[in-house]
Design an enzyme around this catalytic site. Structure first.
Site, PDB file in Angstrom:
ATOM      1  N   LYS A   1      -1.417   5.732  -2.904  1.00  0.00           N
ATOM      2  CA  LYS A   1      -1.176   5.758  -4.352  1.00  0.00           C
ATOM      3  C   LYS A   1       0.060   4.889  -4.607  1.00  0.00           C
ATOM      4  CE  LYS A   1       0.957   7.282  -7.404  1.00  0.00           C
ATOM      5  NZ  LYS A   1       1.792   6.397  -8.269  1.00  0.00           N
TER       6      LYS A   1
ATOM      7  N   GLY B   1      10.364   7.539  -2.214  1.00  0.00           N
ATOM      8  CA  GLY B   1      10.744   7.456  -3.619  1.00  0.00           C
ATOM      9  C   GLY B   1      12.040   8.199  -3.876  1.00  0.00           C
TER      10      GLY B   1
ATOM     11  N   GLU C   1      10.861  10.225   2.367  1.00  0.00           N
ATOM     12  CA  GLU C   1      11.861   9.158   2.555  1.00  0.00           C
ATOM     13  C   GLU C   1      12.459   8.884   1.182  1.00  0.00           C
ATOM     14  OE1 GLU C   1      12.544   7.664   5.464  1.00  0.00           O
ATOM     15  OE2 GLU C   1      10.883   8.368   6.711  1.00  0.00           O
TER      16      GLU C   1
ATOM     17  N   CYS D   1      16.596   1.019  -0.435  1.00  0.00           N
ATOM     18  CA  CYS D   1      17.195   2.327  -0.164  1.00  0.00           C
ATOM     19  C   CYS D   1      18.421   2.179   0.720  1.00  0.00           C
ATOM     20  CB  CYS D   1      16.165   3.260   0.460  1.00  0.00           C
ATOM     21  SG  CYS D   1      15.431   2.602   1.952  1.00  0.00           S
TER      22      CYS D   1
ATOM     23  N   GLU E   1      23.017   7.429  -6.766  1.00  0.00           N
ATOM     24  CA  GLU E   1      22.353   6.187  -6.375  1.00  0.00           C
ATOM     25  C   GLU E   1      22.354   5.227  -7.566  1.00  0.00           C
ATOM     26  OE1 GLU E   1      18.627   5.162  -3.610  1.00  0.00           O
ATOM     27  OE2 GLU E   1      18.056   6.171  -5.454  1.00  0.00           O
TER      28      GLU E   1
HETATM   29  P1  NAD Z   1       9.817   7.644  -7.854  1.00  0.00           P
HETATM   30  O1  NAD Z   1      10.202   8.904  -7.179  1.00  0.00           O
HETATM   31  O2  NAD Z   1      10.034   7.517  -9.295  1.00  0.00           O
HETATM   32  O3  NAD Z   1       8.262   7.321  -7.606  1.00  0.00           O
HETATM   33  C1  NAD Z   1       7.718   7.217  -6.320  1.00  0.00           C
HETATM   34  C2  NAD Z   1       6.215   7.462  -6.392  1.00  0.00           C
HETATM   35  O4  NAD Z   1       5.974   8.828  -6.727  1.00  0.00           O
HETATM   36  C3  NAD Z   1       5.479   6.640  -7.425  1.00  0.00           C
HETATM   37  O5  NAD Z   1       4.274   6.171  -6.840  1.00  0.00           O
HETATM   38  C4  NAD Z   1       5.178   7.661  -8.516  1.00  0.00           C
HETATM   39  O6  NAD Z   1       4.030   7.359  -9.288  1.00  0.00           O
HETATM   40  C5  NAD Z   1       4.943   8.907  -7.697  1.00  0.00           C
HETATM   41  N1  NAD Z   1       5.077  10.187  -8.420  1.00  0.00           N
HETATM   42  C6  NAD Z   1       5.786  10.457  -9.542  1.00  0.00           C
HETATM   43  N2  NAD Z   1       5.683  11.762  -9.852  1.00  0.00           N
HETATM   44  C7  NAD Z   1       4.903  12.345  -8.917  1.00  0.00           C
HETATM   45  C8  NAD Z   1       4.440  13.671  -8.676  1.00  0.00           C
HETATM   46  N3  NAD Z   1       4.777  14.677  -9.484  1.00  0.00           N
HETATM   47  N4  NAD Z   1       3.642  13.905  -7.613  1.00  0.00           N
HETATM   48  C9  NAD Z   1       3.302  12.899  -6.767  1.00  0.00           C
HETATM   49  N5  NAD Z   1       3.701  11.621  -6.943  1.00  0.00           N
HETATM   50  C10 NAD Z   1       4.508  11.341  -7.998  1.00  0.00           C
HETATM   51  O7  NAD Z   1      10.578   6.503  -7.025  1.00  0.00           O
HETATM   52  P2  NAD Z   1      10.749   4.977  -7.413  1.00  0.00           P
HETATM   53  O8  NAD Z   1      11.676   4.912  -8.564  1.00  0.00           O
HETATM   54  O9  NAD Z   1       9.423   4.329  -7.478  1.00  0.00           O
HETATM   55  O10 NAD Z   1      11.475   4.387  -6.103  1.00  0.00           O
HETATM   56  C11 NAD Z   1      12.849   4.212  -5.975  1.00  0.00           C
HETATM   57  C12 NAD Z   1      13.417   5.297  -5.080  1.00  0.00           C
HETATM   58  O11 NAD Z   1      12.816   5.210  -3.789  1.00  0.00           O
HETATM   59  C13 NAD Z   1      14.903   5.144  -4.834  1.00  0.00           C
HETATM   60  O12 NAD Z   1      15.517   6.411  -4.937  1.00  0.00           O
HETATM   61  C14 NAD Z   1      14.984   4.648  -3.402  1.00  0.00           C
HETATM   62  O13 NAD Z   1      16.179   4.939  -2.746  1.00  0.00           O
HETATM   63  C15 NAD Z   1      13.811   5.332  -2.785  1.00  0.00           C
HETATM   64  N6  NAD Z   1      13.401   4.646  -1.560  1.00  0.00           N
HETATM   65  C16 NAD Z   1      13.592   5.261  -0.347  1.00  0.00           C
HETATM   66  C17 NAD Z   1      13.248   4.615   0.836  1.00  0.00           C
HETATM   67  C18 NAD Z   1      13.451   5.249   2.178  1.00  0.00           C
HETATM   68  O14 NAD Z   1      12.893   4.764   3.166  1.00  0.00           O
HETATM   69  N7  NAD Z   1      14.230   6.308   2.302  1.00  0.00           N
HETATM   70  C19 NAD Z   1      12.690   3.337   0.768  1.00  0.00           C
HETATM   71  C20 NAD Z   1      12.525   2.740  -0.473  1.00  0.00           C
HETATM   72  C21 NAD Z   1      12.862   3.416  -1.631  1.00  0.00           C
END
Ligand code: NAD
Length: 477
Positions: free
Chosen positions: A158, A208, A230, A264, A362
């Protein structure tokens, strides 16, 4: 029929891409089909699965231009878009190196009861759900999907609704490998689609934010399935008194500003020994001022646009809070509008404290708040004063000194005399500390092992114990 959604191009600001979000029924049907196809996929030898995945890499080569154009339209950058598309072959080579040891099924004789022998069977989870973010849309969709497929799982991805364009060309590449098309599906959509997916899979890999990660973790707990989370970070850099201030400044700049800070593992706060504070800040500001925007030509420059509109609001609010509380901006510091996109130049701040959001939350932008510290202990204490624990960097006169300090940091990956090395080396296993994540290591051999349940088969080669062996009278003897 799914809901109609639109994605914004971060360079033009136009919502120029329409797609359909998969609804509950589509998610359920796709996962049911994956569940039916998975046993045959798992029954193939791992070599046969690699052979299919190699053909997938070839199909991606054929679609490279369309894939890179799609990722580039969503992220506003070209070189990194191309490297996302090219990440599949090195990833497959890595999993191929680990596979023999990880997939080896041990057999042994019990030391305690020699008549009992046991075999360890590895049973892949049938359907894995991958939910990915917008910052590296293709890379972070395949990073967990590939090892899951190698393990014999089927996978539903997804992608983020902010950066969904790669799904169409990727689906075309997958369709060219029919065996893979049965066990790998893309389900575009937003949080509703993601939430629906959790109800139909056996394991979730989520990348995310912490806020969504909590929701995903809770939903997985209710569904009684494992969640590998993650999440975000607030990575510190520590510049010790023995470090070379110019080299440290150069590397902090790179590790903070690359990908416009939207990674991240970007460095987001810097603690510098007071004896080096002036030269360090001087070099950092001088070098930061020279970093060009990648505008107007996407094929030139370094700092791309902010991908997600709302991120610009978060960055602006954190800068405003810091300035209101007495911080000083030395360069950058503004959200700029060019060609419909939102941009931030590398920004150096001093006069910052842990009372400011810019030092604790962040940011996800090219922002470098720098604090002077009186001692190594103070640097370690401040670095560990965080709800996050993703990664960190230490700059020291020697790697030995850097390692000694790195061992005291509460973070899953620490770069010594460099920054953000977790984005360059995927072999070392690492766990996220605190709110930065939960579950096993995504990197190293453990990144493959987590897609199996380990089953034990016990073989009695002698006589089973009689019930009388458990009679209370046996206690006397
Ligand atoms: P987000 O949490 O807003 O979204 C991530 C995903 O979750 C999207 O596909 C979104 O549609 C989905 N989502 C939203 N609500 C949901 C729910 N209730 N149930 C299931 N899925 C749902 O994150 P973002 O803004 O897209 O990404 C940025 C974040 O990701 C930053 O905090 C960054 O640090 C983190 N990140 C972490 C790593 C790591 O390896 N630790 C790597 C890259 C990014």
């Amino acid at each position: 029929m799914g809901r109609a959604m639109h994605a914004r191009n971060p360079r033009t600001g136009e919502r120029d891409y329409a797609f359909q979000a998969a609804d509950q029924a589509e998610v359920a049907a796709a996962c049911a089909a994956l569940r039916v196809a998975q046993p045959a996929w798992a029954e193939r030898t791992v070599e046969a699965r690699f052979e299919v995945l190699e053909r997938f890499a070839e199909a991606m080569d054929r679609h490279q231009d369309a894939l890179a154009q799609a990722v580039s339209a969503d992220t506003g950058r070209w070189l990194m878009a191309l490297s996302e598309v090219r990440s599949v072959r090195p990833a497959l080579a890595r999993w191929r190196r680990y596979a023999p040891a990880v997939l080896a099924e041990d057999r042994a004789q019990s030391q305690a009861i020699p008549s009992i022998h046991y075999a360890q069977q590895l049973v892949p989870y049938p359907v894995v759900g991958v939910i990915s973010p917008w910052n590296f849309p293709l890379l972070l969709s395949l990073i967990d999907a590939l090892p899951a497929l190698v393990a014999g799982c089927s996978v539903a991805i997804k992608p983020s609704e902010v950066t969904p364009r790669f799904a169409e060309p990727l689906a075309r590449a997958i369709a060219e490998v029919p065996e893979l098309a049965e066990v790998l599906t893309l389900l575009p959509g937003d949080g509703q689609t993601g939430a629906a997916l959790i109800e139909h899979v056996d394991l979730v890999c989520f990348t995310g934010s912490v806020a969504t990660g909590r929701k995903v973790g809770e939903a997985c707990a209710r569904a009684f399935i494992p969640a590998f989370l993650e999440l975000g970070g607030k990575d510190p850099a520590l510049v010790l008194a023995s470090a070379d201030p110019r080299r440290a400044a150069e590397t902090v700049l790179r590790a903070s500003v690359l990908a416009t800070g939207q990674a991240c593992q970007s460095l987001e706060r810097v603690y510098v020994h007071e004896s080096l504070f002036e030269p360090f800040v001087g070099h950092l500001v001088e070098q930061a001022r020279q970093v060009p925007l990648s505008y107007p030509d996407i094929h030139r420059g370094i700092v791309g646009p902010l991908i997600f509109e709302r991120q610009a609001e978060i960055i602006a609010a954190q800068l405003e809070d810091a300035l209101a509380r007495g911080a000083t901006v030395h360069c950058g510091g503004e959200i700029e509008r060019h060609g419909g996109g939102l941009w931030v130049r590398p920004t150096v701040l001093t006069g910052v404290t842990h009372e400011m959001r810019i030092m604790t939350e962040e940011t996800f932008g090219p922002i470098m708040p720098v604090m002077a510290v009186a001692s190594e202990q103070e640097a370690i204490r401040l670095a560990n004063d965080s709800v996050y624990g993703l990664s960190a960097a230490v700059f020291a006169g020697t790697v030995e000194e850097g390692e000694r300090v790195g061992r005291q940091l509460e973070a899953g990956g620490v770069s010594i005399n460099d920054g953000s090395l977790t984005a360059q080396v995927f072999e070392a296993e690492k766990h996220s500390f605190r709110l930065s994540g939960l579950g096993g290591s995504r990197m190293g051999p453990a990144g493959l092992a987590r897609f199996f349940r380990k089953k034990a088969l016990f073989m009695q080669t002698g006589e089973p114990l009689p019930i009388g062996a458990f009679a209370e009278e046996q206690a006397a003897g």
